[in-house]
Motif scaffolding. Structure first.
Motif, PDB file in Angstrom:
ATOM      1  N   GLN A   5       8.381  -0.215 -14.699  1.00  0.00           N
ATOM      2  CA  GLN A   5       7.397  -1.291 -14.723  1.00  0.00           C
ATOM      3  C   GLN A   5       6.981  -1.687 -13.307  1.00  0.00           C
ATOM      4  N   LYS A   6       7.935  -1.708 -12.381  1.00  0.00           N
ATOM      5  CA  LYS A   6       7.612  -2.033 -10.993  1.00  0.00           C
ATOM      6  C   LYS A   6       6.683  -0.991 -10.404  1.00  0.00           C
ATOM      7  N   ARG A   7       6.963   0.281 -10.693  1.00  0.00           N
ATOM      8  CA  ARG A   7       6.139   1.369 -10.147  1.00  0.00           C
ATOM      9  C   ARG A   7       4.717   1.288 -10.688  1.00  0.00           C
ATOM     10  N   VAL A   8       4.574   1.043 -11.990  1.00  0.00           N
ATOM     11  CA  VAL A   8       3.239   0.949 -12.593  1.00  0.00           C
ATOM     12  C   VAL A   8       2.477  -0.243 -12.015  1.00  0.00           C
ATOM     13  N   LEU A  61       1.240   0.646  -8.571  1.00  0.00           N
ATOM     14  CA  LEU A  61       0.098   1.557  -8.574  1.00  0.00           C
ATOM     15  C   LEU A  61      -1.175   0.852  -9.037  1.00  0.00           C
ATOM     16  N   ARG A  62      -1.054  -0.069  -9.974  1.00  0.00           N
ATOM     17  CA  ARG A  62      -2.219  -0.834 -10.402  1.00  0.00           C
ATOM     18  C   ARG A  62      -2.793  -1.642  -9.235  1.00  0.00           C
ATOM     19  N   GLN A  63      -1.918  -2.195  -8.424  1.00  0.00           N
ATOM     20  CA  GLN A  63      -2.385  -2.960  -7.268  1.00  0.00           C
ATOM     21  C   GLN A  63      -3.138  -2.069  -6.300  1.00  0.00           C
ATOM     22  N   SER A  94       2.299   8.768 -19.854  1.00  0.00           N
ATOM     23  CA  SER A  94       1.322   7.806 -20.353  1.00  0.00           C
ATOM     24  C   SER A  94       0.839   6.853 -19.261  1.00  0.00           C
ATOM     25  N   LYS A  95       1.583   6.763 -18.150  1.00  0.00           N
ATOM     26  CA  LYS A  95       1.201   5.883 -17.043  1.00  0.00           C
ATOM     27  C   LYS A  95       0.635   6.666 -15.855  1.00  0.00           C
ATOM     28  N   ALA A  96       0.488   7.975 -16.001  1.00  0.00           N
ATOM     29  CA  ALA A  96       0.016   8.793 -14.888  1.00  0.00           C
ATOM     30  C   ALA A  96      -1.409   8.448 -14.480  1.00  0.00           C
ATOM     31  N   ARG A  97      -2.159   7.822 -15.365  1.00  0.00           N
ATOM     32  CA  ARG A  97      -3.547   7.469 -15.050  1.00  0.00           C
ATOM     33  C   ARG A  97      -3.635   6.455 -13.910  1.00  0.00           C
ATOM     34  N   HIS A  98      -2.536   5.765 -13.617  1.00  0.00           N
ATOM     35  CA  HIS A  98      -2.538   4.779 -12.537  1.00  0.00           C
ATOM     36  C   HIS A  98      -2.329   5.411 -11.167  1.00  0.00           C
ATOM     37  N   LEU A  99      -2.024   6.708 -11.115  1.00  0.00           N
ATOM     38  CA  LEU A  99      -1.815   7.365  -9.832  1.00  0.00           C
ATOM     39  C   LEU A  99      -3.125   7.445  -9.071  1.00  0.00           C
ATOM     40  N   THR A 141     -10.499  12.202  19.921  1.00  0.00           N
ATOM     41  CA  THR A 141      -9.681  12.474  18.744  1.00  0.00           C
ATOM     42  C   THR A 141      -9.041  11.178  18.265  1.00  0.00           C
ATOM     43  N   VAL A 142      -9.222  10.876  16.985  1.00  0.00           N
ATOM     44  CA  VAL A 142      -8.679   9.656  16.395  1.00  0.00           C
ATOM     45  C   VAL A 142      -7.886  10.027  15.146  1.00  0.00           C
ATOM     46  N   SER A 143      -6.685   9.469  15.019  1.00  0.00           N
ATOM     47  CA  SER A 143      -5.855   9.697  13.834  1.00  0.00           C
ATOM     48  C   SER A 143      -5.613   8.386  13.104  1.00  0.00           C
ATOM     49  N   CYS A 144      -5.550   8.451  11.786  1.00  0.00           N
ATOM     50  CA  CYS A 144      -5.319   7.272  10.944  1.00  0.00           C
ATOM     51  C   CYS A 144      -3.947   7.360  10.300  1.00  0.00           C
ATOM     52  N   PRO A 145      -3.169   6.290  10.322  1.00  0.00           N
ATOM     53  CA  PRO A 145      -1.868   6.302   9.632  1.00  0.00           C
ATOM     54  C   PRO A 145      -2.061   6.412   8.123  1.00  0.00           C
ATOM     55  N   LEU A 146      -1.046   6.945   7.468  1.00  0.00           N
ATOM     56  CA  LEU A 146      -1.101   7.113   6.016  1.00  0.00           C
ATOM     57  C   LEU A 146      -1.004   5.764   5.317  1.00  0.00           C
ATOM     58  N   PRO A 147      -1.696   5.604   4.179  1.00  0.00           N
ATOM     59  CA  PRO A 147      -1.552   4.356   3.415  1.00  0.00           C
ATOM     60  C   PRO A 147      -0.171   4.268   2.778  1.00  0.00           C
ATOM     61  N   LYS A 148       0.185   3.063   2.375  1.00  0.00           N
ATOM     62  CA  LYS A 148       1.525   2.802   1.859  1.00  0.00           C
ATOM     63  C   LYS A 148       1.829   3.642   0.621  1.00  0.00           C
ATOM     64  N   PHE A 149       0.871   3.757  -0.300  1.00  0.00           N
ATOM     65  CA  PHE A 149       1.158   4.495  -1.534  1.00  0.00           C
ATOM     66  C   PHE A 149       1.391   5.976  -1.233  1.00  0.00           C
ATOM     67  N   PHE A 150       0.753   6.499  -0.188  1.00  0.00           N
ATOM     68  CA  PHE A 150       0.898   7.904   0.188  1.00  0.00           C
ATOM     69  C   PHE A 150       2.304   8.160   0.730  1.00  0.00           C
ATOM     70  N   THR A 151       2.753   7.321   1.654  1.00  0.00           N
ATOM     71  CA  THR A 151       4.091   7.492   2.213  1.00  0.00           C
ATOM     72  C   THR A 151       5.174   7.253   1.158  1.00  0.00           C
ATOM     73  N   SER A 152       4.908   6.325   0.229  1.00  0.00           N
ATOM     74  CA  SER A 152       5.861   6.080  -0.850  1.00  0.00           C
ATOM     75  C   SER A 152       6.021   7.323  -1.721  1.00  0.00           C
ATOM     76  N   THR A 153       4.921   8.003  -2.007  1.00  0.00           N
ATOM     77  CA  THR A 153       4.976   9.227  -2.809  1.00  0.00           C
ATOM     78  C   THR A 153       5.745  10.326  -2.079  1.00  0.00           C
ATOM     79  N   LEU A 154       5.471  10.502  -0.779  1.00  0.00           N
ATOM     80  CA  LEU A 154       6.198  11.516  -0.008  1.00  0.00           C
ATOM     81  C   LEU A 154       7.693  11.233  -0.018  1.00  0.00           C
ATOM     82  N   ARG A 155       8.046   9.966   0.100  1.00  0.00           N
ATOM     83  CA  ARG A 155       9.460   9.594   0.099  1.00  0.00           C
ATOM     84  C   ARG A 155      10.103   9.907  -1.251  1.00  0.00           C
ATOM     85  N   ARG A 156       9.402   9.608  -2.332  1.00  0.00           N
ATOM     86  CA  ARG A 156       9.947   9.871  -3.661  1.00  0.00           C
ATOM     87  C   ARG A 156      10.086  11.371  -3.926  1.00  0.00           C
TER      88      ARG A 156
END
Length: 382
Positions: free
Chosen positions: A82-85, A88-90, A328-333, A354-369
Motif C-alpha cells: 500500500q505504501k508503494r502504490v 507511485l500515485r504521488q 493489478s497495481k503496475a499501472r501506477h508505475l 555539458t549539463v547533467s540532471c540528477p535522477l528523480p526520486k522514483f528512478f533511484t528508488s527503482t534502481l535500489r529495489r
C-alpha cells in the motif's frame, strides 16, 4: 404562589401545593420514559439536539485520528504494498492541477545551469512542456513567471523552449534567454550536433550489450477492440525465406529514418539500466526502438509494451516482487525515461557546454529495489 401572565393580561393563580404536585408528576414521567421501551419519549430541546450533534462529530473526528476528508487514518498501519502504490500515485500526480505560480516556483528551484544566454530546468515527471490541456498547466504557460523570478521585473526578460521533452520524460530541459541563443541551439539541433543522453530502466537485458539501432519508424493504426494509433517499426530489411540472411525491401514513403545508439550500464534481477543516445529525433523513437527493436520495453511504458491492446505493462513475477507491487497495481508505475545529459558543441564559438540532471526520486528508488548500482560520474561522462 406562582403567577402566569397570558393573553389580554389575564392572570392565572396556582397554589404552591398544586405547583409542587405538578413538579413531582413531571419528574416521575421523565424517569418512567427513560426506563420504558415505549415510543412516548420526551421532546428534545434545541440546545440538547445541538449538543448531541456536536458530541457525535467530536467522536467521529477522534475515530479517524483527526484526518481530513479523503486522507487515510494515520493510526492504521499500511502494508509495504500500500505504501508503494501510494508513493507511485504521488509521482504520477506530481504538480498537476496546481496554481501557475506554484508550478513556476517549483521549476525555478530546479534551475541547474547558470548562463547569461541559456537556462536548464530539471523537468519533473507528468508535466507538459507545451500545449497542455485546459485542466493542466504546461511549462510554456509559466515561462513568463519564471523569467521574472530569474531576472526580476525587467520588461525585456523572456525565456524560450529550445528542445522539448514528452510529458512523461524527466531531466534536462534547455531554455534560451535570448532569441539569438534560441536560433543558435535550433541550428545545432537541425544539423544533429546537439548530443543528448538518456537513461532508461528496461524490462529485460539487451543483447548485445552495446550497439546501434537503425530502423525507420512509422505511425500505424492498430485495429481491434480498442482502435488507436501508435508509432511502430518500418524495417527496410527482411529475413530471407531460408533464414540464412536478409533482403532489402522498398522503404515506406511515410516512414522516418531513426537511429539510436545504446549501451547497457548495468543489469540485475531481469532489468537493466541503459544509456540511449538518439541520433535522430522521431516521435517516441527511444520507446519504440527499445520495445520493438530490442524487445526490452522501458519500465512503465504502458503504451509500447503491447502492440494490439491498451493495457498496463505486463511484468515478470520476479520484477514485481522486487518492486513491491502486484500486477493489478503496475499501472501506477511511471515511465523510467530520464534525459540525463545534454551537450552543446562550441556554443557561439565558445567551449562545449555539458549539463547533467540528477535522477528523480522514483528512478533511484527503482534502481535500489532492483539492486542496480548507479554508475560513477566518470563512467557517466564516457
Amino acid at each position: 404562589m406562582l403567577i402566569c401572565r397570558g393573553r389580554r393580561a389575564s392572570n392565572c393563580y396556582i397554589s404552591s401545593g398544586v405547583a409542587s404536585l405538578l413538579t413531582r408528576t413531571h419528574a416521575s414521567a421523565r424517569r418512567e420514559a427513560a426506563g420504558s421501551d415505549s415510543d412516548k419519549r420526551p421532546n428534545l430541546r434545541a440546545i440538547d439536539l445541538a449538543l448531541k450533534i456536536r458530541l457525535e462529530k467530536e467522536k467521529e473526528k477522534a475515530t479517524v485520528g483527526g484526518s481530513k476528508k479523503g486522507v487515510p487514518n494515520s493510526s492504521v498501519p499500511l502494508s509495504p504494498l500500500q505504501k508503494r502504490v501510494t508513493e507511485l500515485r504521488q509521482f504520477t500526480q506530481q504538480l498537476q492541477n496546481v496554481h501557475p505560480n506554484v508550478l513556476a516556483k517549483h521549476l525555478q528551484r530546479g534551475l541547474i545551469y547558470p548562463h547569461p544566454e541559456l537556462a536548464v530546468i530539471n523537468k519533473p515527471y507528468g508535466i507538459y512542456v507545451q500545449d497542455g490541456s485546459k485542466a493542466n498547466n504546461s511549462i510554456s504557460d509559466v515561462l513568463p513567471i519564471i523569467s521574472k523570478m530569474i531576472d526580476g521585473m525587467k520588461a525585456e526578460s523572456q525565456l524560450h523552449i529550445c528542445l522539448g521533452l514528452d510529458k512523461e520524460t524527466t531531466g534536462t530541459l534547455l531554455l534560451a534567454r535570448t532569441k539569438e541563443a534560441l536560433d543558435c541551439v535550433q541550428s545545432l539541433h537541425r544539423n544533429h550536433q546537439v548530443q543528448r543522453k538518456y537513461w532508461v530502466v528496461t524490462v529485460g537485458v539487451p543483447v548485445p550489450s552495446e550497439g546501434v539501432i537503425d530502423i525507420p519508424i512509422i505511425e500505424r493504426e492498430v485495429t481491434g477492440a480498442q482502435p488507436h494509433y501508435k508509432m511502430g517499426l518500418s524495417p527496410v530489411y527482411r529475413v530471407s525465406n531460408g533464414g540464412e540472411g536478409v533482403t532489402k525491401v522498398r522503404a515506406n514513403r511515410h516512414a522516418q529514418g531513426a537511429v539510436t545508439q545504446y549501451r547497457v550500464l548495468d543489469s540485475s534481477n531481469g532489468c537493466s539500466l541503459v544509456e540511449l543516445q538518439p541520433i535522430t529525433g522521431v516521435k517516441h523513437q527511444l520507446r519504440v526502438h527499445m520495445a520493438y527493436g530490442l524487445g526490452c520495453a522501458i519500465l512503465g511504458d504502458h503504451k509500447y509494451s503491447h502492440w494490439i491492446k491498451l493495457a498496463p505493462q505486463k511484468l515478470p513475477d520476479g520484477v514485481l516482487r522486487k518492486l513491491g507491487l502486484e500486477q493489478s497495481k503496475a499501472r501506477h508505475l511511471p515511465l523510467h525515461l530520464h534525459a540525463r545529459q545534454l551537450t552543446l558543441p562550441e556554443f557561439k564559438g565558445q567551449r562545449d557546454i555539458t549539463v547533467s540532471c540528477p535522477l528523480p526520486k522514483f528512478f533511484t528508488s527503482t534502481l535500489r529495489r532492483l539492486q542496480i548500482p548507479i554508475p560513477d560520474k566518470k563512467d557517466d561522462d564516457k
